[in-house]
Scaffold this motif. Structure first.
Motif, short mmCIF file in Angstrom:
data_model
loop_
_atom_site.label_atom_id
_atom_site.label_comp_id
_atom_site.label_asym_id
_atom_site.label_seq_id
_atom_site.Cartn_x
_atom_site.Cartn_y
_atom_site.Cartn_z
N MET A 54 -37.82 18.31 -29.56
CA MET A 54 -37.81 19.15 -28.65
C MET A 54 -36.49 18.14 -28.06
O MET A 54 -37.41 17.14 -27.03
N THR A 55 -35.21 18.87 -27.45
CA THR A 55 -34.45 18.05 -26.85
C THR A 55 -34.59 18.33 -25.23
O THR A 55 -34.22 19.62 -25.36
N GLN A 56 -33.72 17.82 -24.77
CA GLN A 56 -34.19 18.25 -23.18
C GLN A 56 -33.05 18.82 -22.97
O GLN A 56 -31.90 18.51 -23.16
N PRO A 57 -32.97 19.91 -22.10
CA PRO A 57 -32.01 20.67 -21.28
C PRO A 57 -31.18 19.69 -20.13
O PRO A 57 -31.57 18.48 -19.83
N LYS A 58 -29.75 20.58 -20.95
CA LYS A 58 -28.77 19.84 -20.24
C LYS A 58 -29.41 19.89 -18.82
O LYS A 58 -29.11 21.55 -18.60
#
Length: 57
Positions: free
Chosen positions: A1-5
């Motif tokens: 998963m990507t980190q939230p900006k």
């Protein structure tokens, strides 16, 4: 998963690109002529960007 900006108001400001360019009188007239040919009352950003690439005379 990507980190939230982070939200935009918590992000650092973008680095400045180039200094703004002032149009000469001839370039302004060329932008106005281009806008009139396209049926616009005033030159838009695209007309002004096109005019900045024209020779400064």
């Amino acid at each position: 998963m990507t980190q939230p900006k982070p939200p935009p108001w918590k992000r650092p400001l973008p680095k400045a690109r180039k200094a703004p360019v002032s149009l000469t009188t001839a370039q302004k007239n060329a932008a106005r002529d281009r806008a009139n040919a396209a049926g616009r009352r005033y030159p838009n950003l695209v007309d002004n960007m096109w005019a900045t690439k024209q020779p400064k005379t």
